[in-house]
Design an enzyme around this catalytic site. Structure first.
Site, short mmCIF file in Angstrom:
data_model
loop_
_atom_site.label_atom_id
_atom_site.label_comp_id
_atom_site.label_asym_id
_atom_site.label_seq_id
_atom_site.Cartn_x
_atom_site.Cartn_y
_atom_site.Cartn_z
CB CYS A 4 -0.91 0.01 1.22
SG CYS A 4 -1.98 1.46 1.30
N PRO A 5 0.80 2.09 -1.03
CG PRO A 5 0.11 3.29 -2.90
CD PRO A 5 -0.02 1.96 -2.24
#
Length: 353
Positions: A70-71
């Site tokens: 997940c950025p």
């Protein structure tokens, strides 16, 4: 209430970020040496990939029960932080719904005192309320614009993050991850394509949504198990999923097509010199691009109309072949004709025959 929402959202957000997903120990091997034949080996971590673990290129480690990278938390979602990440996805829309209700009621009550209806027009006077008592907090044009903008952000967050929460709950209630759902779909496609008559059963589904839910959410906040060994349903093997992954890897090697680079490619995301269509149809994915030099060999495993994904073969004396994976423009390569027995290129005479 808004402060409570904020505290709970930030607590779960930073827990998911800093606790991390949990990584397979470097140099890990199964207790029984004969079980190594069922597992994939990671050259980067110098260890075997434990069941349900995958190597993340961004974290550069093998992640236990990896769901995705997940950025927004700059970390992977996996074994240790799956619960915190999912609670964040639940609490953020709930807090935004509460805030949206406040914004809507504020704008309604303030505009109600400022709107006058005529025979041919509707007039809004934002200078002051027409009736006393005046509001404690002044509500002018700038406050109205800010409230409307904040309402749009709150509703957008509710929809976007709420959809992510629904997706996460679907995989949690079946005790899967996003990657494992994809593996299961590919298993069905492989069995249907080859007509092998096999029946693939996902081994980690406990058969009860509550039991699957308890695999992630516990009262202590610490997930069950150690992230390396997992309970399986009756009739399944501890390495059923990893065996299926090895079959899919072998199938991908069989179905891959060898190409040779005929043009240089620098590896940029949107190349300007490779055509307008190539520029505007670049794959919208975090997967990398690979730079190509004229004469490089690539094993293509999938592709789009103007792009292809594959593994570049770098011949090295030490390892015999190191592969670098990524996307590259289709117009930069051509199909490479070679003899499957000798692995040598086919010359012009052999082609003519």
């Amino acid at each position: 209430m808004l402060l409570n929402w904020t505290v709970m959202i930030l607590y779960n957000y930073f827990s998911a970020m800093f606790v991390g997903p949990g990584y397979v120990p470097l140099g890990w091997t199964p207790e029984k040496s004969q079980d190594c034949m069922y597992l994939q080996y990671c050259k980067v971590c110098q260890s075997y990939k434990a069941p349900r673990s995958h190597h993340c290129r961004k974290c550069n480690r093998c992640v236990m029960k990896m769901d995705h990278h997940c950025p927004w938390i700059n970390n992977c979602c996996g074994y240790q932080n799956h619960a915190s990440f999912t609670l964040f996805l639940l609490l953020a829309p709930l807090g935004c719904i509460h805030a949206s209700f406040i914004f809507i009621m504020t704008m309604y009550t303030q505009l109600y005192n400022r709107i006058s209806f005529g025979w041919s027009s509707v007039k809004i006077d934002m200078s002051a309320a027409k009736r006393d008592p005046r509001p404690i907090i002044p509500f002018g044009l700038s406050a109205f614009a800010a409230s409307l903008f904040a309402l749009g952000l709150a509703l957008g967050t509710t929809i976007a993050v709420g959809m992510l929460f629904i997706i996460q709950m679907k995989v949690i209630l079946t005790n899967k991850t996003s990657i494992e759902s994809w593996i299961e779909e590919k298993a069905k496609d492989r069995i249907q394509y080859y007509q092998t008559g096999e029946t693939f059963i996902f081994p980690y589904d406990m058969g009860s949504k509550w039991k699957n839910f308890r695999q992630v959410f516990t009262w202590s906040g610490i997930p069950e198990g150690d992230g390396l060994d997992w309970p399986v349903r009756d009739g399944c093997h501890q390495y059923s999923l990893t065996i299926e992954q090895l079959k899919q890897k072998a199938d991908k090697r069989v179905r891959s097509v060898r190409y040779r680079a005929i043009e240089d490619y620098s590896g940029v995301c949107c190349p300007v010199t490779k055509g307008v269509k190539t520029f505007f149809t670049t794959p919208c994915t975090e997967e990398p691009r690979i730079a190509l030099s004229k004469g490089d060999l690539i094993l293509a495993t999938r592709g789009l109309k103007h792009w292809m994904y594959g593994e570049k073969i770098l011949i090295s004396a030490g390892d015999g072949g190191i592969r670098e994976r990524g996307w590259f423009p289709r117009k930069c390569v051509e199909k490479y004709q070679y003899d499957s027995e000798t692995d040598q290129p086919v010359d012009g005479e052999k082609k003519s025959k």
